[in-house]
Design an enzyme around this catalytic site. Structure first.
Site, PDB file in Angstrom:
ATOM      1  N   ARG A 108       0.922  -1.163   0.086  1.00  0.00           N
ATOM      2  CA  ARG A 108       0.003  -0.144   0.121  1.00  0.00           C
ATOM      3  C   ARG A 108       1.120   1.330   0.037  1.00  0.00           C
ATOM      4  O   ARG A 108       1.787   1.307   0.935  1.00  0.00           O
ATOM      5  CB  ARG A 108      -1.066  -0.028   1.235  1.00  0.00           C
ATOM      6  N   HIS A 135      -7.462   0.585  -6.208  1.00  0.00           N
ATOM      7  CA  HIS A 135      -7.498  -0.328  -4.949  1.00  0.00           C
ATOM      8  C   HIS A 135      -8.047  -1.602  -5.708  1.00  0.00           C
ATOM      9  O   HIS A 135      -9.320  -1.885  -5.310  1.00  0.00           O
ATOM     10  CB  HIS A 135      -8.511   0.416  -4.220  1.00  0.00           C
ATOM     11  N   GLN A 138     -10.026  -4.114  -3.212  1.00  0.00           N
ATOM     12  CA  GLN A 138     -11.217  -3.710  -2.854  1.00  0.00           C
ATOM     13  C   GLN A 138     -12.016  -4.152  -3.886  1.00  0.00           C
ATOM     14  O   GLN A 138     -13.353  -4.573  -3.666  1.00  0.00           O
ATOM     15  CB  GLN A 138     -11.349  -2.138  -2.467  1.00  0.00           C
ATOM     16  N   ASP A 230     -17.362   6.992  -1.572  1.00  0.00           N
ATOM     17  CA  ASP A 230     -16.129   6.878  -1.047  1.00  0.00           C
ATOM     18  C   ASP A 230     -15.871   8.232  -0.344  1.00  0.00           C
ATOM     19  O   ASP A 230     -16.225   9.113  -0.501  1.00  0.00           O
ATOM     20  CB  ASP A 230     -15.067   6.536  -1.887  1.00  0.00           C
ATOM     21  N   CYS A 270     -16.313   1.570   0.495  1.00  0.00           N
ATOM     22  CA  CYS A 270     -15.221   0.685   0.793  1.00  0.00           C
ATOM     23  C   CYS A 270     -14.955   0.695   2.274  1.00  0.00           C
ATOM     24  O   CYS A 270     -14.136  -0.303   2.986  1.00  0.00           O
ATOM     25  CB  CYS A 270     -14.160   0.879  -0.218  1.00  0.00           C
ATOM     26  N   ARG A 298     -13.426  -8.847   1.698  1.00  0.00           N
ATOM     27  CA  ARG A 298     -12.128  -8.348   1.383  1.00  0.00           C
ATOM     28  C   ARG A 298     -11.330  -9.795   1.767  1.00  0.00           C
ATOM     29  O   ARG A 298     -10.301 -10.275   1.147  1.00  0.00           O
ATOM     30  CB  ARG A 298     -11.741  -7.190   2.407  1.00  0.00           C
TER      31      ARG A 298
END
Ligand code: CP
Ligand code: NVA
Length: 311
Positions: A108, A135, A138, A230, A270, A298
């Site tokens: 990340r 992402h 996700q 988001d 998310c 996830r």
């Protein structure tokens, strides 16, 4: 289907073909069912996975650690002051060291170019666990969740309302690959990357997906099966928070906006959510909201991903 994902990287969802996305989802569905039935296979016993975090995380870190544990692999977390890629060592040197210990590197970070560089030099699979631009982990979980709730992906009307950020880009790729009707609504000046919209349109031309980018949240949500949003200020954009609140206010997902979606529309996010900003309490706590199924997935999506990349 043969496992064409063995040894591969996942830097954006568009790295995978339509068939490979299907393979991950089918593997995840099957593993989730098997786990619930009490099966305890550990196909990655003896392996180790480096999990590097240059930004904070709750879901991604815990779900990857648990996925490793369930597969029999050992997760090695490097974050904060212990993060890899610090102390002046080159990215390539660090990657070459990690590949001597670990069977995969999950990273990340900020710039997508850093992931590209690690993937170029490392001999082991490299997974993007969030960058400024994408992402994909996700995205796999979200596709899994939508398919569980709606029973299909092809033709699903997916509206994303908010910032043209890493999640918007991920829905563009994921929706294009799975034949969805993707609508992205952002304020002017916060549109998704033109290059990624064009990539999604090129994929859509093969899959039958449709891609719409608009500044009208109502038009995007009209008749939607799934409404997503988001945070308005992603990690690294904290300084812009106040100014963004003003620009994004008409893009809040509330009951009035959601009334334009189909009667049984689902809401996804998310997480972490900022209640009262991009989504109201009423929406995120309503029975249309499937955000915790999404968060659980996830784990299942990444467990499937790791077992295929390291299989
Ligand atoms: N959705 C997500 O990636 O959450 P974290 O930032 O907590 O990992
Ligand atoms: N767009 C958000 C997603 C967090 C999971 C961010 O990058 O901070």
């Amino acid at each position: 289907m043969t496992n064409t994902l063995s040894g591969r990287d996942l830097l954006t969802l568009a790295d995978f073909s339509v068939a490979e996305i299907r393979l991950v989802l089918d593997t995840a569905h099957a593993q989730k069912t098997a786990w619930a039935a009490g099966e305890r296979d550990t196909p990655l016993a003896g392996m180790s996975v480096a999990l590097i975090f240059e930004k904070p995380s709750v879901r991604t870190r815990v779900s990857f650690e648990v996925a490793c544990a369930r597969l029999g692999a050992t997760p090695i977390v490097l974050s904060g002051a212990d993060s890899a890629f610090s102390r002046g060592e080159t990215v390539a040197d660090t990657a070459h060291v990690l590949e001597r210990y670990c069977e995969a590197i999950v990273l990340r970070t900020f710039e997508q170019s850093k992931l590209d560089e690690v993937a170029r030099v490392a001999s082991v699979p490299v997974v993007n666990s969030l960058s400024d631009d994408h992402h994909p982990c996700q995205g796999l979980a979200d596709l899994l969740t939508i398919e569980e709730h709606l029973g299909r992906l092809e033709g699903v009307k997916l509206a994303y309302v908010g910032d043209g950020n890493n999640m918007a880009h991920t829905y563009l790729h994921g929706g294009a690959l799975t034949g969805m009707d993707v609508r992205i609504a952002t304020p002017a000046g916060f549109e998704p990357s033109e290059a990624i919209v064009n990539e999604a349109r090129a994929i859509a031309a093969r899959t039958g997906a449709t891609i719409t980018v608009t500044s009208d949240p109502r038009a995007a949500v009209e008749g939607a099966d799934v409404v997503a949003t988001d945070t308005w200020a992603s990690m690294g954009q904290e300084d812009e928070h106040v100014e963004r609140l003003r620009a994004f206010a008409p893009f809040r997902v509330d009951d009035v906006l959601l009334d334009h979606a189909s009667a049984d529309a689902r809401f996804i996010h998310c997480l972490p959510a900022h209640r009262g900003e991009e989504v109201t309490e009423e929406v995120i706590d309503s029975d249309r909201s499937i955000v915790f199924d999404q968060a659980e997935n996830r784990l299942h999506a990444q467990k499937a991903l790791l077992s295929l990349l390291l299989g």
